[in-house]
Design an enzyme around this catalytic site. Structure first.
Site, PDB file in Angstrom:
ATOM      1  N   GLY A 111       0.784  -1.239   0.000  1.00  0.00           N
ATOM      2  CA  GLY A 111       0.000   0.000   0.000  1.00  0.00           C
ATOM      3  C   GLY A 111       0.811   1.283   0.000  1.00  0.00           C
ATOM      4  N   SER A 112       2.041   1.250  -0.533  1.00  0.00           N
ATOM      5  CA  SER A 112       2.804   2.511  -0.529  1.00  0.00           C
ATOM      6  C   SER A 112       2.181   3.538  -1.474  1.00  0.00           C
ATOM      7  CB  SER A 112       4.278   2.267  -0.867  1.00  0.00           C
ATOM      8  OG  SER A 112       4.447   1.931  -2.223  1.00  0.00           O
ATOM      9  N   ASN A 113       1.553   3.083  -2.550  1.00  0.00           N
ATOM     10  CA  ASN A 113       0.873   4.045  -3.431  1.00  0.00           C
ATOM     11  C   ASN A 113      -0.378   4.617  -2.765  1.00  0.00           C
ATOM     12  OD1 ASN A 113       2.087   4.469  -6.239  1.00  0.00           O
ATOM     13  ND2 ASN A 113       2.369   2.272  -5.892  1.00  0.00           N
ATOM     14  N   ARG A 172      -5.179  -8.214  -9.892  1.00  0.00           N
ATOM     15  CA  ARG A 172      -6.163  -9.095 -10.514  1.00  0.00           C
ATOM     16  C   ARG A 172      -6.584  -8.545 -11.874  1.00  0.00           C
ATOM     17  NH1 ARG A 172      -8.815 -12.801  -7.665  1.00  0.00           N
ATOM     18  NH2 ARG A 172     -10.675 -12.570  -8.944  1.00  0.00           N
ATOM     19  N   ASN A 224      -5.326   2.694 -13.107  1.00  0.00           N
ATOM     20  CA  ASN A 224      -4.388   1.729 -12.517  1.00  0.00           C
ATOM     21  C   ASN A 224      -2.973   2.271 -12.684  1.00  0.00           C
ATOM     22  OD1 ASN A 224      -3.372  -0.853 -11.545  1.00  0.00           O
ATOM     23  ND2 ASN A 224      -2.838  -1.320 -13.671  1.00  0.00           N
ATOM     24  N   GLU A 253      -8.665  -5.702 -20.504  1.00  0.00           N
ATOM     25  CA  GLU A 253      -7.378  -6.214 -21.003  1.00  0.00           C
ATOM     26  C   GLU A 253      -6.288  -5.857 -19.987  1.00  0.00           C
ATOM     27  OE1 GLU A 253      -4.675  -5.571 -24.998  1.00  0.00           O
ATOM     28  OE2 GLU A 253      -6.562  -4.529 -24.762  1.00  0.00           O
ATOM     29  N   LEU A 254      -5.523  -6.817 -19.543  1.00  0.00           N
ATOM     30  CA  LEU A 254      -4.531  -6.590 -18.488  1.00  0.00           C
ATOM     31  C   LEU A 254      -3.549  -5.488 -18.881  1.00  0.00           C
ATOM     32  CD1 LEU A 254      -3.147  -7.510 -15.804  1.00  0.00           C
ATOM     33  CD2 LEU A 254      -1.771  -9.049 -17.209  1.00  0.00           C
ATOM     34  N   ASP A 255      -3.489  -4.450 -18.060  1.00  0.00           N
ATOM     35  CA  ASP A 255      -2.578  -3.308 -18.283  1.00  0.00           C
ATOM     36  C   ASP A 255      -2.710  -2.758 -19.702  1.00  0.00           C
ATOM     37  OD1 ASP A 255      -1.574  -3.706 -15.671  1.00  0.00           O
ATOM     38  OD2 ASP A 255      -0.193  -5.236 -16.410  1.00  0.00           O
TER      39      ASP A 255
HETATM   40  C1  GRF Z   1       3.529  -0.832  -7.502  1.00  0.00           C
HETATM   41  O1  GRF Z   1       4.802  -1.030  -8.056  1.00  0.00           O
HETATM   42  C2  GRF Z   1       2.517  -0.631  -8.579  1.00  0.00           C
HETATM   43  O2  GRF Z   1       3.027   0.045  -9.690  1.00  0.00           O
HETATM   44  C3  GRF Z   1       2.158  -2.041  -8.953  1.00  0.00           C
HETATM   45  O3  GRF Z   1       2.162  -2.742  -7.744  1.00  0.00           O
HETATM   46  C4  GRF Z   1       3.026  -2.112  -6.822  1.00  0.00           C
HETATM   47  C5  GRF Z   1       2.214  -1.808  -5.612  1.00  0.00           C
HETATM   48  O4  GRF Z   1       3.002  -1.318  -4.564  1.00  0.00           O
HETATM   49  N1  GRF Z   1       0.912  -2.078  -9.669  1.00  0.00           N
HETATM   50  P1  GRF Z   1       2.319  -0.723  -3.267  1.00  0.00           P
HETATM   51  O5  GRF Z   1       1.421  -1.794  -2.689  1.00  0.00           O
HETATM   52  O6  GRF Z   1       1.537   0.485  -3.684  1.00  0.00           O
HETATM   53  O7  GRF Z   1       3.448  -0.383  -2.349  1.00  0.00           O
END
Ligand code: GRF
Length: 221
Positions: A16-18, A95, A111, A147-149
């Site tokens: 969850g750093s983002n 997912r 995303n 579609e994935l990413d």
């Molecule tokens: C990040 O690198 C993001 O780009 C990818 O998964 C990772 C999640 O990291 N989709 P965090 O859980 O937000 O630290």
């Protein structure tokens, strides 16, 4: 009249750093949103603990207790809608999503992915960039499709690959850029400057021909 902040839900499977970066941007007054839900497919996700600490409602659903992926996604997205969220951010939600469940969210779900899309969809992006001998790596935020990413890319942060980079170091050097990129894109989205109706994405009422780029002063064309 008091401006009502945009309601945002976040889905995350991991540390969850983002999510933390989004919460920090909001706390600094840089992101006029209210986080109404943090959901996960993993009850142990660090993102859920962060949300609890910030008094944000949480939801953990176990995909194994559903007959199939569509049933899980439909229930998850229904609960997200019930939270009142207008916008949905996938921040490390690992997912692939069902097209039918996604349909009501077209243009309202983004995303973050750690590669310069369309390069390296899926997993192990840092390793794949190194193995390919790339001189540059990065992260992308895109609108989500089934579609994935694969949905339209909105914005990217770029990072030169340096001698001595390995998978872990590269991931570590990229992460602070991700943490600036995601709140910046969400800010554009909730302000209405960025729009997607399933055709071509638009930024400031013009077609977004190439992804916005993260620089020292934020995002620019
Ligand atoms: C990040 O690198 C993001 O780009 C990818 O998964 C990772 C999640 O990291 N989709 P965090 O859980 O937000 O630290």
């Amino acid at each position: 009249m008091i401006a009502v902040p945009a309601k945002v839900a976040v889905l995350a499977s991991g540390r969850g750093s983002n999510l933390a970066a989004l919460l920090d941007a909001q706390a600094r007054g840089e992101l006029p949103v209210e986080f109404v839900l943090v959901g996960s497919d993993k009850a142990s996700a660090g993102a859920l603990r962060l949300a609890e600490a910030a008094n944000i409602p949480t939801l953990a659903l176990d995909p194994r207790s559903y007959p199939d992926r569509r049933a899980f996604d439909l229930d998850l997205f229904q609960r997200v809608a019930a939270s009142g969220a207008d916008w949905l951010v996938l921040a490390g939600f690992m997912r692939i999503l069902d097209g039918e469940a996604l349909r009501p969210w077209v243009g309202r779900i983004i995303n973050i992915h750690p590669s310069l899309l369309p390069k390296y969809r899926g997993l192990h992006t840092h390793r794949r960039a190194l193995e390919a001998g790339d001189r540059e790596h990065g992260a992308s935020v895109h609108f989500v499709t089934a579609e994935l990413d694969g949905g339209p890319v909105i914005a990217q942060a770029r990072l030169p690959i340096e001698t001595g980079d390995d998978e872990q170091l590269l991931a570590q050097r990229l992460l602070p850029l991700e943490h600036r990129l995601l709140p910046a894109v969400l800010g554009l989205l909730v302000s209405g400057r960025l729009q997607w109706d399933g055709q071509a994405p638009r930024f400031d009422d013009r077609p977004l021909a190439t992804p916005l780029r993260l620089g020292d002063d934020g995002l620019s064309p």
